[in-house]
Design an enzyme around this catalytic site. Sequence first.
Site, PDB file in Angstrom:
ATOM      1  CD  GLU A 131     -11.739  13.098  -2.816  1.00 38.83           C
ATOM      2  OE1 GLU A 131     -11.341  13.375  -3.962  1.00 38.83           O
ATOM      3  OE2 GLU A 131     -12.867  13.408  -2.385  1.00 38.83           O
ATOM      4  CB  CYS A 151      -4.470  13.716  -7.202  1.00 37.57           C
ATOM      5  SG  CYS A 151      -5.259  15.144  -6.451  1.00 37.57           S
TER       6      CYS A 151
HETATM    7  P1  NAD Z   1      -0.738   5.142  -1.319  1.00 39.20           P
HETATM    8  O1  NAD Z   1      -2.043   4.615  -1.780  1.00 39.20           O
HETATM    9  O2  NAD Z   1       0.477   4.348  -1.542  1.00 39.20           O
HETATM   10  O3  NAD Z   1      -0.775   5.464   0.252  1.00 39.20           O
HETATM   11  C1  NAD Z   1      -1.728   6.326   0.816  1.00 39.20           C
HETATM   12  C2  NAD Z   1      -1.864   6.022   2.295  1.00 39.20           C
HETATM   13  O4  NAD Z   1      -2.420   4.724   2.455  1.00 39.20           O
HETATM   14  C3  NAD Z   1      -0.567   6.026   3.079  1.00 39.20           C
HETATM   15  O5  NAD Z   1      -0.801   6.642   4.328  1.00 39.20           O
HETATM   16  C4  NAD Z   1      -0.273   4.546   3.263  1.00 39.20           C
HETATM   17  O6  NAD Z   1       0.490   4.252   4.402  1.00 39.20           O
HETATM   18  C5  NAD Z   1      -1.665   3.991   3.421  1.00 39.20           C
HETATM   19  N1  NAD Z   1      -1.806   2.566   3.104  1.00 39.20           N
HETATM   20  C6  NAD Z   1      -1.017   1.802   2.306  1.00 39.20           C
HETATM   21  N2  NAD Z   1      -1.505   0.544   2.241  1.00 39.20           N
HETATM   22  C7  NAD Z   1      -2.629   0.519   2.999  1.00 39.20           C
HETATM   23  C8  NAD Z   1      -3.582  -0.490   3.323  1.00 39.20           C
HETATM   24  N3  NAD Z   1      -3.492  -1.736   2.826  1.00 39.20           N
HETATM   25  N4  NAD Z   1      -4.618  -0.169   4.132  1.00 39.20           N
HETATM   26  C9  NAD Z   1      -4.752   1.081   4.629  1.00 39.20           C
HETATM   27  N5  NAD Z   1      -3.880   2.075   4.359  1.00 39.20           N
HETATM   28  C10 NAD Z   1      -2.834   1.807   3.544  1.00 39.20           C
HETATM   29  O7  NAD Z   1      -0.650   6.577  -2.008  1.00 39.20           O
HETATM   30  P2  NAD Z   1       0.626   7.519  -2.066  1.00 39.20           P
HETATM   31  O8  NAD Z   1       1.592   6.902  -3.009  1.00 39.20           O
HETATM   32  O9  NAD Z   1       1.024   7.895  -0.692  1.00 39.20           O
HETATM   33  O10 NAD Z   1       0.009   8.828  -2.744  1.00 39.20           O
HETATM   34  C11 NAD Z   1      -0.020   9.065  -4.105  1.00 39.20           C
HETATM   35  C12 NAD Z   1      -1.376   8.731  -4.683  1.00 39.20           C
HETATM   36  O11 NAD Z   1      -2.378   9.515  -4.046  1.00 39.20           O
HETATM   37  C13 NAD Z   1      -1.499   9.033  -6.149  1.00 39.20           C
HETATM   38  O12 NAD Z   1      -2.169   7.990  -6.805  1.00 39.20           O
HETATM   39  C14 NAD Z   1      -2.344  10.287  -6.187  1.00 39.20           C
HETATM   40  O13 NAD Z   1      -3.055  10.481  -7.383  1.00 39.20           O
HETATM   41  C15 NAD Z   1      -3.245  10.058  -5.030  1.00 39.20           C
HETATM   42  N6  NAD Z   1      -3.812  11.314  -4.564  1.00 39.20           N
HETATM   43  C16 NAD Z   1      -5.141  11.571  -4.765  1.00 39.20           C
HETATM   44  C17 NAD Z   1      -5.678  12.798  -4.382  1.00 39.20           C
HETATM   45  C18 NAD Z   1      -7.137  13.108  -4.595  1.00 39.20           C
HETATM   46  O14 NAD Z   1      -7.646  14.025  -3.971  1.00 39.20           O
HETATM   47  N7  NAD Z   1      -7.833  12.420  -5.472  1.00 39.20           N
HETATM   48  C19 NAD Z   1      -4.860  13.747  -3.784  1.00 39.20           C
HETATM   49  C20 NAD Z   1      -3.511  13.453  -3.626  1.00 39.20           C
HETATM   50  C21 NAD Z   1      -3.007  12.228  -3.996  1.00 39.20           C
END
Ligand code: NAD
Length: 490
Positions: A236, A270
């Site tokens: 997501e 999001c």
């Molecule tokens: P992010 O992608 O930076 O991090 C998300 C998670 O992934 C964190 O727990 C992080 O530690 C982990 N992570 C980072 N690098 C990784 C790797 N290489 N392998 C595995 N895990 C890893 O996202 P964020 O900045 O925390 O959140 C904001 C983003 O989330 C925005 O783009 C937003 O649109 C999206 N989002 C989407 C939804 C949806 O339902 N579509 C909902 C909320 C947020």
Amino acid sequence: MSVAEARTLSVRNPRTGAVDFTFEAASAAEIQAKAQALRQAQKGWSARPLSERIEVMRRWSASLKRHAAEIGAADGADTGGCHTSQFTAFINAASIDGWCDDVTDILERNLVDGRSLVMPEVEIRSQLVPYPLVGVISPWNAPMMLSLIDAIPALLAGSAILLKPSEVSPRFVAPLMKTVREVPELAAVFDVVLGDGVTGQEVISNVDLICFTGSVATGRKVAEACGRRLIPAFLELGGKDPVIVTATADIDRATTSVLRGGVYATGQVCYSIERVYVHESIHDEFVAELVRKAEEVMLNDQDPLNGHIGPFIFAPQAEIVARHLDDAVTRGARILTGGKPMEIGGGQYMRPTVLTDVNHDMLIMREETFGPTLPVMKYRDIEEAIELANDTIYGLNAAVIAGSEEEALPIAERLNAGGVSIQDTFLTFAKLRKIGTHSFGVSGIGGSRTGPESIMRFLRRKALMTNHGAPASITQSRPADVAAAAPSTR
Ligand code: NAD
């Protein structure tokens, strides 16, 4: 950086900018040990009748409600105290209760029982077998809700959960785990590892399925790692949601819904509205009213519970928003109200910001901004509006506001998004447990997290086939027998 090393990670407070929380990132050995213990406990969990799992989950729901104030305070510290924090425990408890009410019927509907269509002597039954260990990797916006939204149906399906929340917002974990420990049967199959992306990769190495919520860039890395292991990945990801406001729209209704859809939680949602397309005949009146309403929005910088929007949760996000605004202004956009992020008491805040004279060459119309920005663009006719709304790599949600539902519906049907709010924005939550949807473009892959079928992501369907007739003999059956048994095509 190796996950085997012990690492202390620091967490910034979004209201003060001070580093006031630290935690030890889980080592590889800790992640492996937790995964192993969860796998062991999952065997008993999935063997329990569904009614018992439901009873356990209902006790968890009650525990969440008992600790609502503590959870609200921790989620508030993680996120800067926007209103949603105060409801966090209740939102999750309601999700558990709703799933508990619905899950028996949902799973029964997914069982197949009866005679084969092509071999009538064969009786078929189906069995639903959960993936043993589901890994959940969650982001910093709505940290607890997005950690549990997939975990709740997965637990009811019979899976165990290993959660890796964002390193930016880990404070909610302590009160959450207090509620889990109050329900020992649940505590055996639900555990957490704290850490960053390195930790996330190690989680992927230890589980059977991943539910990831986060950015497109990280989603790609997660998909690659899951691809290497050939385990399912449900992603997501980000959005750049458009709203189309037609010439006949009620300006008061349209501006109220567009403003909320764009700036709620400082735009850190999001499915925030990030692009606004307004018919040229009402553009100026719409913009004037949007600006007027935007100026009534109060920051919560003095008191977390007093004000409409809070600080940026993740300070670098403020830099991304500023970069998008700079780019837009350099390319000719005009900021009518609001402006750049500003520091107040160490936190990064930003007023709702309305821009005009924007176009699709600008970052603010192409990349996810994740801030309280409302770039408004004029269109001449509805074909142009639909083309502009669909001119994106994303496709999470969208919205249409017109003079009537009859006018809005055919427009909504042509938008490339998993959900379209009609006569409002931000109706995404209405989908929960009612309808599953798919993301378009890069906004996500895998089955839906919202509909009743979302629980099926965690279940493998197995066919049990009994032959009540004579077994076919390899030496006696002839091609004509096979042809006779085949269903008629007439
Ligand atoms: P992010 O992608 O930076 O991090 C998300 C998670 O992934 C964190 O727990 C992080 O530690 C982990 N992570 C980072 N690098 C990784 C790797 N290489 N392998 C595995 N895990 C890893 O996202 P964020 O900045 O925390 O959140 C904001 C983003 O989330 C925005 O783009 C937003 O649109 C999206 N989002 C989407 C939804 C949806 O339902 N579509 C909902 C909320 C947020």
